[in-house]
Design a protein around this motif. Structure first.
Motif, PDB file in Angstrom:
ATOM      1  N   THR A  40      53.960  32.408 -35.612  1.00 52.17           N
ATOM      2  CA  THR A  40      53.654  31.031 -35.897  1.00 52.17           C
ATOM      3  C   THR A  40      54.295  30.194 -34.818  1.00 52.17           C
ATOM      4  OG1 THR A  40      54.317  31.816 -38.020  1.00 52.17           O
ATOM      5  CG2 THR A  40      53.401  29.619 -37.918  1.00 52.17           C
ATOM      6  N   GLY A  41      53.534  29.322 -34.280  1.00 53.51           N
ATOM      7  CA  GLY A  41      54.106  28.402 -33.301  1.00 53.51           C
ATOM      8  C   GLY A  41      54.690  27.214 -34.041  1.00 53.51           C
ATOM      9  N   ILE A  42      55.251  26.347 -33.259  1.00 50.14           N
ATOM     10  CA  ILE A  42      55.803  25.158 -33.881  1.00 50.14           C
ATOM     11  C   ILE A  42      54.691  24.202 -34.252  1.00 50.14           C
ATOM     12  CG2 ILE A  42      57.261  23.155 -33.481  1.00 50.14           C
ATOM     13  CD1 ILE A  42      59.029  24.836 -31.830  1.00 50.14           C
ATOM     14  N   ALA A  43      53.662  24.241 -33.439  1.00 51.74           N
ATOM     15  CA  ALA A  43      52.573  23.304 -33.678  1.00 51.74           C
ATOM     16  C   ALA A  43      51.952  23.549 -35.039  1.00 51.74           C
ATOM     17  CB  ALA A  43      51.519  23.456 -32.596  1.00 51.74           C
ATOM     18  N   GLY A  44      51.616  22.477 -35.671  1.00 52.40           N
ATOM     19  CA  GLY A  44      50.879  22.593 -36.915  1.00 52.40           C
ATOM     20  C   GLY A  44      51.733  22.946 -38.107  1.00 52.40           C
ATOM     21  N   ARG A  47      55.477  19.192 -42.334  1.00 48.09           N
ATOM     22  CA  ARG A  47      56.690  18.418 -42.153  1.00 48.09           C
ATOM     23  C   ARG A  47      57.834  18.946 -43.008  1.00 48.09           C
ATOM     24  NH1 ARG A  47      55.574  12.997 -44.013  1.00 48.09           N
ATOM     25  NH2 ARG A  47      53.754  14.026 -44.844  1.00 48.09           N
ATOM     26  N   PRO A  57      45.805  25.744 -29.314  1.00 47.72           N
ATOM     27  CA  PRO A  57      46.841  25.620 -28.291  1.00 47.72           C
ATOM     28  C   PRO A  57      48.094  26.376 -28.667  1.00 47.72           C
ATOM     29  CG  PRO A  57      46.298  23.494 -29.306  1.00 47.72           C
ATOM     30  CD  PRO A  57      45.315  24.474 -29.799  1.00 47.72           C
ATOM     31  N   ALA A  58      48.436  26.274 -29.873  1.00 43.22           N
ATOM     32  CA  ALA A  58      49.639  26.980 -30.297  1.00 43.22           C
ATOM     33  C   ALA A  58      49.507  28.460 -30.007  1.00 43.22           C
ATOM     34  CB  ALA A  58      49.872  26.763 -31.782  1.00 43.22           C
ATOM     35  N   ASN A  59      48.389  28.977 -30.345  1.00 45.79           N
ATOM     36  CA  ASN A  59      48.188  30.401 -30.132  1.00 45.79           C
ATOM     37  C   ASN A  59      48.255  30.740 -28.662  1.00 45.79           C
ATOM     38  OD1 ASN A  59      47.882  30.848 -32.769  1.00 45.79           O
ATOM     39  ND2 ASN A  59      45.667  30.555 -32.762  1.00 45.79           N
ATOM     40  N   MET A  61      44.119  22.319 -33.203  1.00 48.82           N
ATOM     41  CA  MET A  61      45.564  22.393 -33.338  1.00 48.82           C
ATOM     42  C   MET A  61      46.076  23.807 -33.147  1.00 48.82           C
ATOM     43  SD  MET A  61      46.579  19.378 -33.957  1.00 48.82           S
ATOM     44  CE  MET A  61      48.208  19.640 -34.619  1.00 48.82           C
ATOM     45  N   ASP A  62      45.470  24.642 -33.856  1.00 49.41           N
ATOM     46  CA  ASP A  62      45.981  26.006 -33.840  1.00 49.41           C
ATOM     47  C   ASP A  62      45.795  26.672 -32.490  1.00 49.41           C
ATOM     48  OD1 ASP A  62      44.819  26.556 -37.172  1.00 49.41           O
ATOM     49  OD2 ASP A  62      46.652  25.688 -36.403  1.00 49.41           O
TER      50      ASP A  62
END
Lengths: 478, 586
Positions: B208-212, B215, B4-6, B1-2
């Motif tokens: 911080t990306g949106i991913a992860g 909620r 890709p965000a990175n 998860m992390d």
């Protein structure tokens, strides 16, 4: 307007190349044009170009059958050329400095010649001139030239001579020949004593060319000043050319000599802040890096110099840099020498100053009171250092030392290409906002704690002395 | 998860990337016997992922994203199988791999691996896919490296060859290679690239990306976090207001879960948002103060009040707060500050502050005849925006960079500075460079004709009381914020039109928002020819070279003469008294 890139651009190298082929008047014009167009800029290239040019001028100066003495003629010619050069670019103070040095050389030769030829007519003048150089001598020589204490006078004078020659050797870094020109004052004293060959063993040895034509120097030739011996005149030119060669050598070696003091000033684990791009500082730090580990914080001097700073830091040479003299130093970076280099924008200088042990700066020129004319932003650095009580060390060859006194500091400030701050494409801003981009800046002497020149380290208060040793007072105003 | 965000994030240095990579490389690395090593890896991994074997392409794609370690193992198996198929094509790649491996010079036990490999080779046909994955990574690495080992290559080729051939064209090698490069750079760099004095300021997961994201985080907060991160919203007041408005939205859409008291649950709900916000960019003092106020407000809500009423109350309070503490405060300060300006003044300002801008405009509207010197600095060039807006309004504006201040500051008769925070000991925490501006104003301002003589120009700080902090700082190093060092790299975007292109971007992007600030620099460069050589693009690969982008600095109280707040004008030494209003800061 800005000196642009490309090997075809005229610059120092192309100028030096053309120097050997063109007649001197063309060269002068060319140099003036280069100065005006700022195609030769920065202290060292200017100094080198001036020195080479003057050498050519001196070499081509024709012996005129007129009434003037060769030395005087030479003096006049160099002075005239010098004035034109200085007028072309008054902010390049080194041009004037080199001209003054050359004038000083000629004057010395002149003195020598006179000293050998004529005593009586000269005593006063020599006295004055010697007063400029070594304050003690005039009291001995001028005050009481024919004193009954001839012997003692002579003795002290000789000691003075030795002393001055030593110091001058250091001062001018003219390793061997400089002492030769220095004792020029001695003959006058020694001839008073009436036994020149004996007393001036020193000068005999050091003036082989001078003394050889007249194996027995006439004690008093009445028309000393007016005797343009053909041999003598040739000698003068020869001597001057040699002297200029030494100046050129000095220019080339000054960085190295300054760097040799590096270990005296940098201790292990130090944090050093430097500003803008300077090969002098770079070599200084590199020298220290060969023995010590320390950290360098390099502020980039935006917008005029940051490219060079980046190149200096990363070691990416800019191939188009026309000055061969500076490119060589780009080859080695501090990082490759194992030094940690922290590149910071100018805005972070103050913040980091509290962790800095020493600030090492270069300068464009030094004025006689120790004030600097330096890259814009130097004042920020120096003041910030002052605020944190961090010592500021300025590295500079003595050739940057100018006898001028800054009566009007603004005179030395040079403004540069505004588009470096605002690109012209930004029409709105360019039209409505007055943009300033000073290239140079005046920094008061109170900001500097120490100067390191090729002669060693000096306190600001000592600089005037070097100025006096280096230039003749007659030449302060060219 | 992390991951890709990175990857998506702009920053090259991902702390995570290297760690992943590291394990993979050493395995491969044995210089003496690269082939064997690879095989061993493949075997090990293969067992884990035998299913994927046939879909090379898919696997490839997966590779790019997935961690190299997992990929590395499978390749070799696949390689073995395929070598029969397409050896020739792939030999090259295998060579690269070999070289790669050689370079890596891993230390692992190779003998064991070899034995395993051989066995495996015989076995596996289906595992190509895994092998493919491996390949790309190898190739990517191999390119930079120079071939060292060729001895083992032959065997190598066979195994790997076919897989690589297929995979390579298809794959987007860029992603992977870049990842590997970064990883390599990071291997060396992370220790070196951080300026040791500031190592306490490097945050681990700044972007911080949106991913992860959990909620709980409200979309408004997400948006704000990204805006903060990219310096779209920049400046103490803007950040403060934006934060409050975002929280207002959070509260508006908030419903108390059953059987929980609103004050309690909302507080924790808010703290989640807050911690997320602060992970995108450290909160500034005004944000901190207003958030503290908001929390206090929420905690003190009467639990009996119904949800809608409570929400209403909080939202109104927020509006009121913004109005009082920011909008009106600015008005008051601007009015007060404009009184300090007299005809003929030359006011020195630095970077951009909304209050300063407002004050100058107010004074101008009042008919005062004065001019403004805007100082500015790299890489944010916030002053350009200020200069633009002042010039638009009709003021006489001079613009210079910090370096030009030495000669320009002489004419200055007053200096206005904005603040990010006023510290308890009277020091000003503001955009990096402000300290030098104050210093120059103090040292050399005021029309002093001679060098060095102190002009002692009054330095006036304009600062809302919401920016007051009870924290006490001595220097700019203990607490500060680090910007992206890559912002200092001058991007000469493409080619010939550089200046103009940069220019177009500069006003929009660079002026106020720092992220792209670097681009603005490209403008200055005179010649495009030498550009490539000049920049700092490769700084990460340069050992011992560090870039430091400091966001703030601390101006000593001695340089400040007056702080104008909405509560009145005070000397800097009285800041601590004002702090009482806020009851002290954490």
């Amino acid at each position: 307007m800005a000196p642009d890139s490309g090997s075809r651009t005229p610059g120092l190298t192309s100028f030096l190349r053309s120097l050997s082929s063109e007649p001197d008047e063309t060269c002068i014009e060319q140099f003036i044009a280069l100065l005006r167009r700022r195609q030769i800029r920065h202290s060292r290239p200017c100094a080198v170009a001036t020195a080479y040019l003057l050498r050519r001028v001196v070499a081509q100066a024709k012996a005129e059958p007129g009434k003037l003495v060769e030395a005087a003629r030479l003096l006049q010619r160099v002075q005239e050329v010098g004035r034109r050069l200085v007028a072309a670019q008054p902010r390049e103070l080194v041009v004037g400095n080199v001209v003054r040095r050359v004038l000083g050389l000629i004057r010395e030769e002149q003195d020598n010649e006179r000293g050998e030829g004529d005593i009586s007519g000269l005593s006063s003048e020599v006295g004055i001139e010697s007063g400029l150089q070594t304050p003690q001598i005039p009291s001995l020589g001028k005050g009481d030239p024919l004193s009954s204490l001839n012997g003692t006078t002579r003795a002290t004078a000789d000691m003075q001579a030795l002393h001055t020659s030593q110091s001058s050797a250091g001062v001018d870094t003219r390793r061997t020949t400089q002492p030769a020109s220095r004792p020029s004052l001695q003959p006058s004293h020694t001839t008073f004593a009436g036994a020149p060959p004996v007393t001036s063993m020193f000068s005999l040895l050091s003036h082989p060319t001078m003394s050889s034509p007249r194996s027995s120097p006439a004690p008093a030739s009445p028309s000393g000043t007016a005797t343009p011996h053909p041999t003598g005149s040739n000698d003068i030119r020869q001597e001057v050319i040699e002297g200029i060669g030494e100046i050129i050598d000095e220019l080339e070696q000054s960085d190295e000599q300054i760097a040799s003091y590096a270990l005296e000033h940098i201790h292990a684990n130090e944090v050093i802040l430097t500003y803008s791009s300077s090969t002098t500082v770079q070599r200084f730090l590199l020298k220290a890096a060969s023995k010590r580990k320390f950290t360098v914080i390099h502020a980039e001097s935006y917008p005029n110099n940051q490219r060079k700073v980046h190149a200096l830091v990363t070691g990416n040479t800019n191939s188009d840099h026309s000055d061969a003299l500076t490119t060589e130093a780009f080859h080695k970076t501090l990082t490759s020498a194992g030094i940690t280099v922290i590149l910071i924008p100018d805005s972070a200088i103050f913040a980091l100053m509290s962790r800095v042990n020493k600030v090492i700066l270069s300068t464009h020129a030094i004025l006689s009171n120790g004030a600097l004319v330096a890259t814009s932003g130097t004042k920020l650095v120096a003041k910030a250092a002052k605020a944190h009580h961090v010592p500021v060390v300025v590295l500079s060859g003595t050739y940057k030392l100018s006898p001028k006194y800054p009566y009007d500091p603004d005179m030395y400030i040079e403004y540069g290409d505004v588009s470096k701050v605002f690109p012209y494409q930004d029409g709105e801003l360019v039209e409505s906002v007055q943009v300033e981009n000073p290239i140079l800046e005046f920094v008061g002497p109170e900001c500097v704690d120490m100067y390191v020149t090729n002669l060693g380290g000096h306190a600001p208060s000592y600089l005037y002395r070097i100025v006096r040793d280096q230039y003749r007072d007659e030449d302060v105003d060219i | 998860m992390d991951l890709p965000a990175n990857a998506g994030a702009s920053l090259p240095l991902d702390p995570t990337a290297p760690t992943f990579k590291m394990p993979a490389q050493p395995r491969i690395s044995k210089s003496s016997e690269p082939v064997v090593e690879l095989l061993t890896n493949g075997q090990v991994k293969r067992s884990g992922s035998p299913q994927a074997k046939k879909e090379n392409q898919a696997s490839n794609a997966a590779q790019n994203i997935s961690k190299p370690a997992s990929e590395a193992a499978p390749n070799e198996e696949g390689a073995e199988k395929q070598l029969s198929n397409k050896e020739l094509k792939l030999k090259q790649k295998a060579e690269k791999q070999a070289k790669r491996a050689a370079q890596k010079a891993a230390q692992d036990a190779e003998a064991l691996d070899k034995a395993q490999q051989q066995q495996q080779q015989q076995q596996q046909q289906p595992e190509q896919s895994s092998a493919d994955q491996r390949r790309p990574s190898n190739t990517g690495k191999a390119q930079p490296s120079q071939g060292v080992k060729i001895t083992d290559m032959t065997t190598h080729h066979k195994r790997t060859a076919d897989t690589s051939a297929k995979s390579l064209p298809i794959r987007p090698p860029t992603g992977f290679t870049s990842q590997t490069k970064e990883a390599e750079a990071e291997k060396k760099s992370p220790p070196e690239k951080k300026v040791t004095v500031f190592s306490h300021l490097y945050s681990k997961d700044r972007r911080t990306g949106i991913a992860g994201v959990s909620r709980e985080i409200h979309p408004a907060v997400l948006t704000l976090a990204i805006q903060l991160r990219d310096y779209v919203i920049c400046g103490g007041n803007a950040r403060c207001v934006a934060t409050l408005l975002a929280f207002k939205k959070v509260i508006q859409s908030y419903t108390t879960p059953p059987s929980v008291a609103l004050p309690r649950h909302l507080t924790t709900h808010l703290s989640h948002q807050i911690s997320y916000l602060s992970s995108s960019r450290p909160l500034c003092t005004s944000q901190g103060n207003s958030i503290r106020w908001l929390k206090k407000l929420v905690v003190e809500l009467d639990p009996k009040v119904s949800d809608p009423d409570a929400r209403d109350f909080v939202c109104k309070s927020i509006d009121l707060f913004i109005r009082e503490k920011v909008t009106l405060a600015d008005e008051v300060i601007a009015r007060e500050a404009s009184k300090k300006i007299v005809n003929g003044d030359t006011v020195l300002v630095y970077a951009k502050s909304s209050v300063v801008e407002k004050s100058l405009l107010t004074a101008y509207r009042e008919g005062k005849a004065f001019s403004v010197v805007v100082a500015d600095s790299r890489p944010l060039f916030e002053g350009k925006n200020l200069a633009r807006s002042l010039a638009r309004a009709g003021l006489r504006v001079q613009y210079c960079l910090l370096t030009g201040l030495g000669s320009l500051s002489k004419k200055v008769t007053k200096c206005f500075l904005g603040a990010s925070a006023m510290m308890g000991n009277g020091r000003l925490y503001s955009r990096a460079g402000a300290a030098m501006v104050a210093m120059m104003a103090k040292d050399s301002g005021g029309m002093v004709p001679e060098f060095g003589a102190a002009g002692n120009v009054p330095v006036i700080v304009l600062c809302e009381s919401v920016k007051f902090s009870s924290r006490v700082v001595l220097d700019s190093i203990v607490s500060n914020e680090l910007g992206e060092p890559d912002a200092l790299v001058e991007h000469e975007d493409d080619g010939i039109i550089t200046p103009s292109a940069a220019q177009l971007q500069a006003p929009a992007a660079a002026g106020a928002k720092k992220g792209k600030g670097g681009k603005a620099d490209a403008e200055e460069e005179d010649d495009s020819a030498r550009r490539k050589n000049f920049g700092l693009e490769g700084w990460t690969e340069q050992p011992n070279l560090q870039l430091l982008h400091l966001m703030y600095d601390v101006t000593p109280a001695e340089y400040l003469d007056m702080v104008i707040t909405e509560l009145g004008s005070i000397p800097p030494s009285a800041v601590s008294a004002v702090n009482g209003v806020w009851g002290g800061e954490a």
